[in-house]
Design a protein around this motif. Structure first.
Motif, mmCIF file in Angstrom:
data_model
loop_
_atom_site.group_PDB
_atom_site.id
_atom_site.type_symbol
_atom_site.label_atom_id
_atom_site.label_comp_id
_atom_site.label_asym_id
_atom_site.label_seq_id
_atom_site.Cartn_x
_atom_site.Cartn_y
_atom_site.Cartn_z
ATOM 1 N N THR A 41 59.142 -16.915 149.340
ATOM 2 C CA THR A 41 58.770 -16.444 148.096
ATOM 3 C C THR A 41 57.574 -15.919 147.928
ATOM 4 O OG1 THR A 41 58.202 -18.495 147.207
ATOM 5 C CG2 THR A 41 60.281 -17.818 146.537
ATOM 6 N N LYS A 42 56.447 -16.081 149.044
ATOM 7 C CA LYS A 42 55.319 -15.781 149.208
ATOM 8 C C LYS A 42 55.101 -14.657 150.094
ATOM 9 C CE LYS A 42 53.262 -20.383 148.125
ATOM 10 N NZ LYS A 42 52.593 -21.478 148.668
ATOM 11 N N ASN A 43 56.213 -14.116 150.649
ATOM 12 C CA ASN A 43 56.135 -13.158 151.851
ATOM 13 C C ASN A 43 55.860 -13.727 153.246
ATOM 14 O OD1 ASN A 43 57.399 -11.286 150.262
ATOM 15 N ND2 ASN A 43 55.922 -9.551 150.673
ATOM 16 N N GLU A 44 55.719 -14.797 153.281
ATOM 17 C CA GLU A 44 55.521 -15.386 154.623
ATOM 18 C C GLU A 44 56.573 -15.625 155.550
ATOM 19 O OE1 GLU A 44 52.014 -18.665 153.091
ATOM 20 O OE2 GLU A 44 53.978 -19.288 153.153
ATOM 21 N N PRO A 45 56.547 -15.208 156.792
ATOM 22 C CA PRO A 45 57.953 -15.190 157.667
ATOM 23 C C PRO A 45 58.292 -16.683 157.889
ATOM 24 C CG PRO A 45 56.068 -13.790 158.613
ATOM 25 C CD PRO A 45 55.552 -14.614 157.529
ATOM 26 N N ILE A 46 59.535 -16.899 157.892
ATOM 27 C CA ILE A 46 60.051 -18.314 158.167
ATOM 28 C C ILE A 46 60.821 -18.332 159.271
ATOM 29 C CG2 ILE A 46 59.705 -19.126 155.814
ATOM 30 C CD1 ILE A 46 62.238 -18.624 154.987
ATOM 31 N N ALA A 47 61.414 -17.309 159.599
ATOM 32 C CA ALA A 47 62.403 -17.039 161.181
ATOM 33 C C ALA A 47 62.712 -15.650 161.322
ATOM 34 C CB ALA A 47 63.675 -17.914 160.528
ATOM 35 N N VAL A 48 63.033 -15.847 162.435
ATOM 36 C CA VAL A 48 63.224 -14.299 163.124
ATOM 37 C C VAL A 48 64.582 -14.569 163.719
ATOM 38 C CG1 VAL A 48 62.812 -12.363 164.818
ATOM 39 C CG2 VAL A 48 61.110 -13.645 163.521
ATOM 40 N N LYS A 95 73.695 -26.264 160.700
ATOM 41 C CA LYS A 95 72.063 -26.339 160.627
ATOM 42 C C LYS A 95 71.606 -25.372 161.510
ATOM 43 C CE LYS A 95 72.423 -29.882 164.167
ATOM 44 N NZ LYS A 95 71.925 -31.205 164.723
ATOM 45 N N LEU A 96 70.403 -25.091 161.248
ATOM 46 C CA LEU A 96 69.589 -24.072 161.887
ATOM 47 C C LEU A 96 68.966 -24.545 163.176
ATOM 48 C CD1 LEU A 96 69.035 -21.283 161.233
ATOM 49 C CD2 LEU A 96 66.976 -21.692 159.840
ATOM 50 N N VAL A 97 68.975 -24.056 164.408
ATOM 51 C CA VAL A 97 68.497 -24.587 165.673
ATOM 52 C C VAL A 97 67.306 -23.819 165.706
ATOM 53 C CG1 VAL A 97 68.729 -25.217 168.032
ATOM 54 C CG2 VAL A 97 70.487 -25.753 166.024
ATOM 55 N N ARG A 98 66.125 -24.396 165.962
ATOM 56 C CA ARG A 98 65.002 -23.276 166.371
ATOM 57 C C ARG A 98 65.052 -23.217 167.935
ATOM 58 N NH1 ARG A 98 59.563 -26.141 165.619
ATOM 59 N NH2 ARG A 98 60.340 -26.606 163.856
#
Length: 173
Positions: free
Chosen positions: A81-88, A38-41
């Motif tokens: 898909t909308k070129n919105e940042p979701i993670a760095v 899982k991804l952890v923020r």
């Protein structure tokens, strides 16, 4: 099916046949872990633009994370898909003049956050922004991997002293 005197092929690791595990009744057994991933923020920050529409807008995401670093740092910004940042993600932290760039580390996170595309960033502690031959070849290799995986590399931006270099703007992608 019965084999006709031929031994079936064996998987090999390097030049050795795989062997490991504990003996159970004359057979070797290997314990296999059942895992979940899982991804952890770790933290978040506000980005005033909803979408990334240009190299300048992309630079605004990474500049504060990369300027004034004494070592090369490689970041990836993953987009939907909308070129919105979701993670760095900080992909690697290198030395004064180099950083390890391996596609596996980039695409592992891209897959976990369901990214459609991504932008790479790295800094040059010297303050210059011209790409090295290694920067160019690594970018091409990562771009090819992205084509294969269906996750597009949109740009690779080099951050220096209050300026940046976009490989997309320079026609290198």
């Amino acid at each position: 099916m019965k084999s006709r005197g031929k031994e079936s092929p064996r998987y090999e690791v390097g030049n050795r046949k795989q062997e490991s595990g504990e003996k159970t009744g004359g057979l070797q057994a290997k314990r296999i872990d059942v895992v979940s991933v899982k991804l952890v923020r770790e933290k978040s920050f506000l980005y005033k633009e909803r979408k990334v529409g240009s190299p300048k807008e992309a630079y605004e995401i990474a500049k504060d994370m990369l300027q004034d670093k004494d070592r090369e740092v490689l970041l990836a910004c993953f987009l939907n898909t909308k070129n919105e940042p979701i993670a760095v993600n900080v992909v690697s932290v290198g030395s004064l003049n180099s950083s390890i760039i391996h596609p596996r580390e980039i695409f592992k996170v891209a897959l976990l956050c369901n990214a459609a595309s991504f932008i790479l960033f790295h800094n040059h502690p010297s303050g210059g922004v011209e790409p090295s031959s290694e920067d160019i070849s690594a970018t091409q290799r990562i771009k090819e991997c992205g084509v294969f995986m269906g996750i597009s590399l949109i740009d690779h931006i080099i951050v220096g002293d209050e300026k940046f270099y976009s490989m997309l703007e320079k026609g290198m992608l």
